[in-house]
Scaffold this motif. Structure first.
Motif, PDB file in Angstrom:
ATOM      1  N   MET A   1       0.846  -1.201   0.000  1.00  0.00           N
ATOM      2  CA  MET A   1       0.000   0.000   0.000  1.00  0.00           C
ATOM      3  C   MET A   1       0.878   1.247   0.000  1.00  0.00           C
ATOM      4  N   PHE A   2       0.476   2.276  -0.692  1.00  0.00           N
ATOM      5  CA  PHE A   2       1.218   3.532  -0.756  1.00  0.00           C
ATOM      6  C   PHE A   2       1.363   4.153   0.615  1.00  0.00           C
ATOM      7  N   SER A   3       2.577   4.537   0.949  1.00  0.00           N
ATOM      8  CA  SER A   3       2.839   5.169   2.249  1.00  0.00           C
ATOM      9  C   SER A   3       3.098   6.643   2.029  1.00  0.00           C
ATOM     10  N   PRO A   4       2.230   7.539   2.509  1.00  0.00           N
ATOM     11  CA  PRO A   4       2.379   8.964   2.245  1.00  0.00           C
ATOM     12  C   PRO A   4       3.557   9.551   2.995  1.00  0.00           C
ATOM     13  N   LEU A   5       4.162  10.583   2.426  1.00  0.00           N
ATOM     14  CA  LEU A   5       5.197  11.339   3.117  1.00  0.00           C
ATOM     15  C   LEU A   5       4.545  12.242   4.137  1.00  0.00           C
TER      16      LEU A   5
ATOM     17  N   ILE B   1       5.587  18.562  22.585  1.00  0.00           N
ATOM     18  CA  ILE B   1       5.060  17.415  21.857  1.00  0.00           C
ATOM     19  C   ILE B   1       3.619  17.691  21.463  1.00  0.00           C
ATOM     20  N   LYS B   2       3.266  17.305  20.244  1.00  0.00           N
ATOM     21  CA  LYS B   2       1.909  17.507  19.728  1.00  0.00           C
ATOM     22  C   LYS B   2       1.319  16.162  19.334  1.00  0.00           C
ATOM     23  N   LEU B   3       0.023  16.019  19.613  1.00  0.00           N
ATOM     24  CA  LEU B   3      -0.710  14.820  19.197  1.00  0.00           C
ATOM     25  C   LEU B   3      -1.480  15.134  17.919  1.00  0.00           C
ATOM     26  N   VAL B   4      -1.170  14.409  16.861  1.00  0.00           N
ATOM     27  CA  VAL B   4      -1.873  14.601  15.591  1.00  0.00           C
ATOM     28  C   VAL B   4      -2.484  13.267  15.176  1.00  0.00           C
ATOM     29  N   PRO B   5      -3.565  13.285  14.401  1.00  0.00           N
ATOM     30  CA  PRO B   5      -4.129  12.029  13.926  1.00  0.00           C
ATOM     31  C   PRO B   5      -3.193  11.404  12.905  1.00  0.00           C
ATOM     32  N   ASP B   6      -3.086  10.125  12.927  1.00  0.00           N
ATOM     33  CA  ASP B   6      -2.233   9.428  11.976  1.00  0.00           C
ATOM     34  C   ASP B   6      -3.092   9.004  10.798  1.00  0.00           C
ATOM     35  N   GLU B   7      -2.981   9.726   9.695  1.00  0.00           N
ATOM     36  CA  GLU B   7      -3.796   9.428   8.526  1.00  0.00           C
ATOM     37  C   GLU B   7      -3.213   8.248   7.763  1.00  0.00           C
ATOM     38  N   GLU B   8      -4.069   7.438   7.213  1.00  0.00           N
ATOM     39  CA  GLU B   8      -3.622   6.340   6.368  1.00  0.00           C
ATOM     40  C   GLU B   8      -4.424   6.358   5.078  1.00  0.00           C
ATOM     41  N   PRO B   9      -3.764   6.023   3.958  1.00  0.00           N
ATOM     42  CA  PRO B   9      -4.488   5.985   2.685  1.00  0.00           C
ATOM     43  C   PRO B   9      -5.455   4.823   2.675  1.00  0.00           C
ATOM     44  N   VAL B  10      -6.584   5.030   2.038  1.00  0.00           N
ATOM     45  CA  VAL B  10      -7.599   3.989   1.915  1.00  0.00           C
ATOM     46  C   VAL B  10      -7.757   3.648   0.439  1.00  0.00           C
ATOM     47  N   GLU B  11      -7.688   2.379   0.120  1.00  0.00           N
ATOM     48  CA  GLU B  11      -7.917   1.922  -1.250  1.00  0.00           C
ATOM     49  C   GLU B  11      -9.230   1.139  -1.262  1.00  0.00           C
TER      50      GLU B  11
END
Length: 451
Positions: A1-5, A116-126
């Protein structure tokens, strides 16, 4: 699966795919301090420990951090909980030292010299492509559209908050409406609120309501858009136009599902699902501090990008035929001239599906008695000719302006890259643009990654 930068300074995806969703938990990123740029994922199972000990899941070289300084854990029913582990120099949130606190995405805290910051970890969806070329009233044979239909089928029955991105005229409101109609809230109201169409001083009243006498002209109580959408869905169109200082009130409403009418001292619960849309790139807006990072995170639980019509191949002809059927007067059988079909497919459609619809409607109204309709060349703006530039005075001002900006941006960027033989650095220097920003513009308008 594509891993975004990922941009380590903001945690934002630098090359987002068409569909993304947020993972459960999120990702902690060191924004300031000796370890700036380092990050670690927080999942639903294992906690994250912060400290100078190599055994910590987030080891830090900051000498002012204790060996076992802080723990973060996802707890069912509470969310993400931070617990100080008896550190020497403490953990600070919003300027106050804490021992335990529940946080949400967008929160930031300090341990030692490290922010430190908490951000959502986005993942690509196919998503799996739908086997049918439609979803409700939405039509499309193109592979991207059928994948969109597959995703809509998955997310519509959920309560997930969704952000829909796309150029003017791509059908963002239609998509939002179909999500509502395919949800468990289908029998409830579907309320559309255009954030760019309401005067700034009236936004809070229009969104959250007001009580009689709250201000001059408030002659009666008003429920507001959130109140009207209770039990259903609220669609926040053009969310990117919302003024920065008005965004915290919207964030509170989304977080708490409670609103306070202007002039009222009490909060009221509202049961709404939230779908937002914009023609802007909200990640870029966040990076340039024109849109709140925490609000973006709350909206982009699922992020959908609608493709422009010029990327949808054979859909142009199918949609044109559909609009001919829709606008043919009773008792007649209109059809497109075959030569016009080729012209329609070659056009760049800066106004997307809305522009195609308007062009066909005009052709049907002016169709001669021989039942073969012709498309007036004057209604097809040539984006390569400077006099036209896609300008449409038959549209509302905001839509016409958005369409014109899209045409300018695309033509400028593509010609710039052509003249510099796709040398991104040279093109960025001439245009006086940040190289990363120019790369995003090239991806947006050409669908490819520049060298």
């Amino acid at each position: 699966m594509f891993s975004p930068l990922r941009d380590q300074s903001t945690g934002l995806l630098t090359h987002p795919p068409a569909f993304t969703r947020q993972r459960c938990g999120g990702r902690f990123i060191a924004v300031e301090g000796p370890d700036a740029g380092d990050s670690v994922e927080l999942g639903p199972q294992e906690p994250v420990t912060f400290g100078s000990s190599p055994s910590c899941s987030f080891p830090l070289t900051d000498t002012t951090v204790s060996r076992q300084h802080l723990q973060a854990r996802w707890e069912e029913g509470r969310g993400i909980v931070l617990r100080d582990l008896g550190s020497t120099n403490g953990t600070f949130f919003a300027g106050s030292r804490i021992t335990e606190i529940t946080i949400s995405v967008g929160a930031q805290f300090t341990i030692g010299r490290t922010l430190i910051k908490l951000v959502p970890d986005e993942e690509p969806v196919e998503p799996t492509a739908s086997t049918t070329p439609q979803f409700g009233t939405l039509l499309g044979q193109d592979e991207t559209m059928r994948r969109l239909f597959g995703l809509l089928g998955d997310v519509s029955p959920t309560e997930a908050t969704i952000i829909i991105e796309g150029e003017t005229g791509t059908g963002k409101e239609l998509v939002a409406g179909e999500i509502h109609r395919h949800s468990r809230r289908a029998k409830g109201p579907f309320v559309v609120f255009d954030c760019g169409a309401v005067p700034r001083e009236l936004i809070e009243s229009a969104l959250f309501g007001h009580v009689k006498g709250a201000f001059t002209g408030a002659v009666s109580d008003r429920a507001g858009a959130f109140g009207e959408a209770d039990g259903g869905t609220i669609f926040l169109d053009e969310i990117g136009e919302l003024a920065l200082d008005l965004q915290p009130a919207l964030l509170r409403a989304i977080d708490r599902r409670m609103v306070r009418r202007v002039g009222d001292g009490n909060y009221r619960k509202v049961d709404v699902r939230i779908i937002a849309a914009t023609h802007r790139d909200l990640r870029q807006e966040v990076a340039e501090r024109r849109f709140r990072e925490d609000l973006y995170y709350r909206l982009a639980v699922v992020r959908i990008r609608l493709p422009p019509l010029r990327e949808r191949g054979a859909d142009v002809e199918r949609l044109a035929q559909l609009f001919v059927e829709q606008f043919t007067p009773a008792g007649r059988q209109l059809r497109l001239d075959p030569s016009d079909v080729a012209r329609l497919r070659q056009h760049s459609w800066p106004g997307n599906v809305r522009e195609l619809r308007n062009v066909i409607e005009r052709a049907c109204v002016l169709a001669p008695r021989d039942e073969v309709i012709r498309v007036d060349p004057g209604t097809l703006s040539d984006a390569s000719s400077s006099p036209a530039l896609g300008l449409r005075t038959d549209l509302p001002f905001k839509e016409a302006k958005g369409q014109l900006v899209e045409v300018f941006e695309r033509e400028y960027v593509l010609d710039l890259m052509r003249r510099h033989e796709n040398n991104l650095s040279a093109a960025a220097r001439e245009a006086k643009l940040d190289r990363k920003h120019l790369r995003e513009l090239v991806r947006k308008h050409s669908g490819r990654d520049p060298e």
